[in-house]
Design an enzyme around this catalytic site. Structure first.
Site, PDB file in Angstrom:
ATOM      1  N   LYS A   1       3.669  15.441 -14.412  1.00  0.00           N
ATOM      2  CA  LYS A   1       3.171  14.514 -15.485  1.00  0.00           C
ATOM      3  C   LYS A   1       4.285  13.245 -15.237  1.00  0.00           C
ATOM      4  CE  LYS A   1       2.420  14.006 -20.325  1.00  0.00           C
ATOM      5  NZ  LYS A   1       1.048  13.615 -20.118  1.00  0.00           N
TER       6      LYS A   1
ATOM      7  N   HIS B   1       5.731  19.859 -20.085  1.00  0.00           N
ATOM      8  CA  HIS B   1       4.704  19.674 -19.243  1.00  0.00           C
ATOM      9  C   HIS B   1       5.015  20.107 -17.892  1.00  0.00           C
ATOM     10  CE1 HIS B   1       2.919  17.427 -22.717  1.00  0.00           C
ATOM     11  NE2 HIS B   1       1.804  17.768 -22.121  1.00  0.00           N
TER      12      HIS B   1
END
Length: 238
Positions: free
Chosen positions: A137, A133
């Site tokens: 995040k 990600h």
């Protein structure tokens, strides 16, 4: 529909764009203090929650108490999930929580469960999960990776848990990587001395997550009770 956005970060903004394209109206945008609003007077059909973990429970349950259905994709607050469900049912509200609202990811979940069932008795294969990600995040591993692991554990008697990076023989190792501007990639790998089997989902933008959340909100509007994205998918593909 008249939609309240609980959390107005990048996901909230993407949801706003998709919702307006689909003919809906955004009547409320909340970043933090939900208690300063009289939710019952605003005329909200459904709320979509992509707030921060510390705010999620208060946001969600405040809506339930006002009789407002909630679609939530916030991770990191699930130790209070059962309490939220109790408040939802007590107030005759409606709720869908999902670790990932992308329609593609939810199809991927179904493939993962099917593959896990096929592999459960093949002890020559090890299994691991990798997720990648963007660097902003907050949680690791992702809620989607945890969901994938829990699906495998549910059908594989040789696995009773998961662990970040290092894992014992009866656990699934989950690897979390953070790379700039990656919306989300998840890979489930089965490896033996003979061959490897992999399934992968790669998101190209946040649009898939946003569209899935709006589709779920459209489906939930007018309903009561606690539902899942599998219920939403069933209505789309029946």
């Amino acid at each position: 529909m008249k939609i309240a956005l609980l959390g107005y970060g990048r996901m909230g903004q993407a949801i706003e764009s998709i919702a307006i394209e689909r003919g809906h109206e955004i009547v409320l945008k909340i970043d933090k203090n939900i208690e300063s609003y009289n939710l019952e007077e605003i005329g909200i059909d459904v709320a979509i929650d992509f707030s921060i973990p510390d705010a999620a429970f208060k946001n969600i349950t405040s809506c339930f108490k006002a009789g407002i259905p909630v679609v939530s994709g916030t991770t990191g607050w699930l130790d209070q999930y059962d309490e939220a469900v109790e408040i939802c049912n007590k107030n005759n509200a409606a709720f869908i929580y999902a670790s990932n609202f992308s329609l593609g990811v939810n199809i991927f979940f179904e493939l993962n469960k099917r593959l896990a069932g096929m592999m459960k008795n093949l002890d020559e294969y090890g299994v691991e999960i990798e997720e990648i990600h963007h660097t902003k995040k907050l949680d690791a591993p992702s809620g989607t990776a945890i969901s994938l692991a829990e699906q495998i554990i549910e059908v594989n008697d040789r696995k009773n848990g998961w662990h970040l990076e290092t894992a014992s023989d009866n656990e699934i190792p989950v690897f979390a990587k953070r790379i700039e501007d990656v919306p989300g990639t998840h890979t489930v790998s089965y490896t033996s001395k003979i061959d490897d089997i992999e399934i992968m989902h790669t998101a190209h933008s946040r649009e898939g997550f946003a569209k899935g959340a709006v589709v779920a909100a459209e489906w939930l509007n007018g309903k009561t009770g606690v539902h899942t994205m599998r219920d939403v998918l069933s209505s789309l593909f029946e």
